[in-house]
Design an enzyme around this catalytic site. Sequence first.
Site, PDB file in Angstrom:
ATOM      1  N   HIS A  54      62.906 -45.635 -53.456  1.00  0.00           N
ATOM      2  CA  HIS A  54      62.503 -46.971 -54.038  1.00  0.00           C
ATOM      3  C   HIS A  54      61.130 -46.516 -54.826  1.00  0.00           C
ATOM      4  CE1 HIS A  54      61.944 -51.328 -54.197  1.00  0.00           C
ATOM      5  NE2 HIS A  54      60.859 -51.165 -54.026  1.00  0.00           N
ATOM      6  N   HIS A 100      64.542 -57.185 -55.051  1.00  0.00           N
ATOM      7  CA  HIS A 100      64.416 -57.365 -53.567  1.00  0.00           C
ATOM      8  C   HIS A 100      65.655 -57.559 -52.997  1.00  0.00           C
ATOM      9  CE1 HIS A 100      60.721 -58.356 -51.252  1.00  0.00           C
ATOM     10  NE2 HIS A 100      60.167 -57.199 -51.898  1.00  0.00           N
TER      11      HIS A 100
END
EC number: 6.3.5.3
Length: 729
Positions: A54, A100
């Site tokens: 990420h 998300h």
Amino acid sequence: MSKFIEPSVEEIKLEKVYQDMGLSDQEYEKVCDILGRQPNFTETGIFSVMWSEHCSYKHSKPFLKQFPTSGDHVLMGPGEGAGVVDIGDNQAVVFKVESHNHPSAIEPYQGAATGVGGIIRDIVSIGARPINLLNSLRFGELDNKQNQRLLKGVVKGIGGYGNCIGIPTTAGEIEFDERYDGNPLVNAMCVGVINHDMIQKGTAKGVGNSVIYVGLKTGRDGIHGATFASEELTEESESKRPSVQIGDPFVGKKLMEATLEAITFDELVGIQDMGAAGLTSSSSEMAAKGGSGLHLRLEQVPTREPGISPYEMMLSETQERMLLVVEKGTEQKFLDLFDKHELDSAVIGEVTDTNRFVLTYDDEVYADIPVEPLADEAPVYILEGEEKDYNTSKNDYTHIDVKDTFFKLLKHPTIASKHYLYDQYDQQVGANTIIKPGLQASVVRVEGTNKAIASTIDGEARYVYNNPYEGGKMVVAEAYRNLIAVGATPLAMTDCLNYGSPEKKEIYQQLIDSTKGMAEACDILKTPVVSGNVSLYNETKGTSIFPTPVVGMVGLIENVNYLNDFEPQVGDKLYLIGDTKDDFGGSQLEKLIYGKVNHEFESLDLSSEVEKGESIKTAIREGLLSHVQTVGKGGLLITLAKLSAHYGLGLKSSIDITNAQLFSETQGRYVVSVKSGKTLNIDNAIEIGLLTDSDNFKVTTPYTEISENVSDIKQIWEGAIAQCLTTQD
């Protein structure tokens, strides 16, 4: 001796504690080499989040380098909190998209809400005032109660945060497919406007300058959130609910206003949002960009409760926080500002010339790490891909029932109107929204000017799965067409790459090929990539989502006056621009009839996209057209029906195509309505019909005729999603 009970360096190695944090054996050994010793617990955690997929893009960085990132309008490209593009008059547009996905799968309301909050802070950290929000969402089919729960929670979360903070949600797209069962995609985009002289960077420089923390007090929420977002979703993922952050839009509003005031202070050196990996990423990245070191005194960090350890402070992803570097001696000026806005703030450290990232708590050292390897030297993995065998055979569509197919497609949630969901968003707050959700792109006026920013967000999945290279081209071209459809000049784009595990050869190949196609389209359409995000490991119980690249694109409208009468009227003639072919691979029709998508489709001519786009944009600005709609999911018949239903107008059309071609999804097509008394002169534009004042929707071909009440079509199209969500409760 440490006041916090943590595994020793020996236990971390022998019990492989680092693996639970997301580091491989090889990565742990590299950390040991960098430090010249074994890392302690806090240092191991810091490396694990900074080297997570990420934060580091360790599997995708080689592909991202393909993207063009510079252009005539680009002021700031990838590497900062968001991209910045010039719009003239000393003004710029700032924008970015972020994912998300994993948090929203576990806690849909908070996962979506904090996704919105985080992307807003990215824009604000550049110094821009946000003007609108967009989102791209994917869920499993709505005959599944878990998918219904996820959809409801995500939509409420998006609306709950955006509405409270006072930023309109003006555009979006939502699609449904069983490949997203249990693994929704929640991609949030924010657009802001700024004057050139107010543009900020996330940098820490100037030895002795102070580091200021502002925002919510640090808690234990979101610890290892970045690592969690870099893993496959499993049955154990539910236990990681604490990895999902909790948003507070009211504090978010205070923080936004305080930050926008702070950027007017000449003594501000740098600023960055505490997003993924929290205080760790914001501080270490600022030091790396400034070529400096940092010393943080963690006992000064505002905390929600006593006993929070340095490890927890550094890895917490508590929301609504910013990190600033300010000139030494001016700290009180900033602290007073934050106190005025009722925000917690504190001086927590200073810039050094050591090029090291040093963390102490009551003078005890908890981390001492060289900055550059931590922030910029995560391992990069180049793996082996494997080409998918494409099915080049042709399915048979000669005997389809046009009416039955039409209504089945019209009420599928992917095609059905999303107004039932979008009505939960505040679309008008700020009073500058010109075109609201539901059309090709949103248009928001730049306050105090006659300019407007057009923005769109578009994703592609089935076509990318069938042919990643062509699908990659298509998703960029789709966003480009949507901006053209409102008369905007496309300027630049941001991307979010949502894929499964790159460790699977076929998925890695999808990344290789789709990004290659996207890069080619960006180059030809002159839409450089100025920001972006990668979300990998989107898998549930071993099943990957469809590869889903999402593109957010912005365009400029220099003068919004032509939009004053940009709405179809009775008597307007309809034209189809672009050829219609037997193009069914990856289409809604293929999925409806055969239950899967696995056939090839026509390649996309990008040069033709530019020619058509420029012609249509010119026609809009010359006042010839009253409406432009791209032909998308479901094909031409569905496009005409949506036009008729949305505006409540009758429609009469005659088209020389086959029954199946009514549902073909050949790319690069537009339906345009020409104002009464005007003449359209665009190559390959064919007159196909007329808008009427009746309640009749009538489309004829040499092989069939469909004639239905517009009111019935409107009721089915607008009511489909609400019906799915209420009848299944």
